[in-house]
Design a protein around this motif. Structure first.
Motif, PDB file in Angstrom:
ATOM      1  N   GLY A  79       0.801  -1.221   0.000  1.00  0.00           N
ATOM      2  CA  GLY A  79       0.000   0.000   0.000  1.00  0.00           C
ATOM      3  C   GLY A  79       0.829   1.262   0.000  1.00  0.00           C
ATOM      4  O   GLY A  79       0.287   2.365  -0.025  1.00  0.00           O
ATOM      5  N   ALA A 228      -5.245   4.834  -0.904  1.00  0.00           N
ATOM      6  CA  ALA A 228      -5.349   3.685  -0.010  1.00  0.00           C
ATOM      7  C   ALA A 228      -5.874   2.500  -0.793  1.00  0.00           C
ATOM      8  O   ALA A 228      -6.720   2.641  -1.673  1.00  0.00           O
ATOM      9  N   THR A 229      -5.350   1.296  -0.520  1.00  0.00           N
ATOM     10  CA  THR A 229      -5.785   0.096  -1.222  1.00  0.00           C
ATOM     11  C   THR A 229      -6.183  -0.979  -0.216  1.00  0.00           C
ATOM     12  O   THR A 229      -5.664  -1.043   0.889  1.00  0.00           O
TER      13      THR A 229
END
Length: 230
Positions: A79, A228-229
């Motif tokens: 991330g 953001a992942t």
């Protein structure tokens, strides 16, 4: 960049110094190639993630390591954007090969094999210059790359490419560093990946032509605009 690669044949160079700098956001873990100059399994130079997710800057010549700098730090975060840099100077009486992460030299090392003076490291041979792949068909990079510099003939400090944000304390990119691309051999380049119609465009002064196999996809997720992942 999965199953995609950027390649060319390097020109032989008499230079002794090298700087590699790029921003990367991984999508998967495990061994992945980022950038290298390779000939075969017994003769190669690469700056990549090994199978244990350590960062390694290495030259393997005639089946022996002449350079091997490997971090104990593991890069398992998929991330985060990292700024990764390697420098090499074999012209010195005591040659130096170093790795930097987000502007900080990495001194906690699993391996620290330093080259001898004027050692042949493979980075300056007329071999296969590869981005995102190893030996043409393996260990493809899965992730995002930004602002890749490959500079022969000069060693630049990490502060050339990034700086600490005064508010957040986060290492951030410098958008227009002053770089000399004039190293012998004409191999120095800068890939911004900013032109969606010409993703392998060299923005350095050598105007190098690359061959891209597969499809490069431009992403709005960048070191300056991190998403953001999940």
């Amino acid at each position: 960049m999965a199953s995609t690669k950027i390649t060319r044949t390097s020109s032989a160079s008499s230079e002794k110094k090298l700087t590699i700098s790029y921003w990367i956001k991984r999508s998967t873990t495990g061994e992945e190639s980022v950038i290298g100059n390779t000939n075969d399994g017994s003769n190669w130079s690469m700056f990549y993630f090994n199978g244990n997710n350590n960062l390694q800057f290495a030259s393997y010549i005639n089946s022996s390591y002449v350079v091997r700098v490997t971090t104990n730090r593991k890069f398992n975060d998929v991330g985060a954007w990292y700024h990764l840099q390697a420098t090499l100077d074999v012209s010195l009486a005591t040659p130096e090969a170093k790795i930097y992460v987000n502007g900080e030299e990495q001194t906690d090392l699993a391996y620290n094999v330093q080259p001898s003076q004027n050692a042949n490291t493979g980075w300056f041979y007329d071999w296969n210059f590869e981005i995102g792949v190893q030996f043409g068909s393996s260990y493809y990079l899965n992730g995002c790359l930004a602002d890749l510099y490959y500079i022969q003939g000069y060693v630049y400090p990490a502060s050339t490419f990034g700086e600490t944000d005064s508010t957040s304390g986060i290492w951030k990119p410098k958008t227009d560093p002053t770089i000399n691309y004039g190293g012998n051999g004409g191999n120095s380049c800068h890939l911004k990946f900013e032109n969606s119609g010409n993703m392998d465009l060299d923005s350095g002064s050598n105007n190098i032509s690359f061959t891209t196999s597969g499809t490069l996809t431009q992403n709005v997720d960048t070191p300056s605009n991190n998403f953001a992942t999940l």
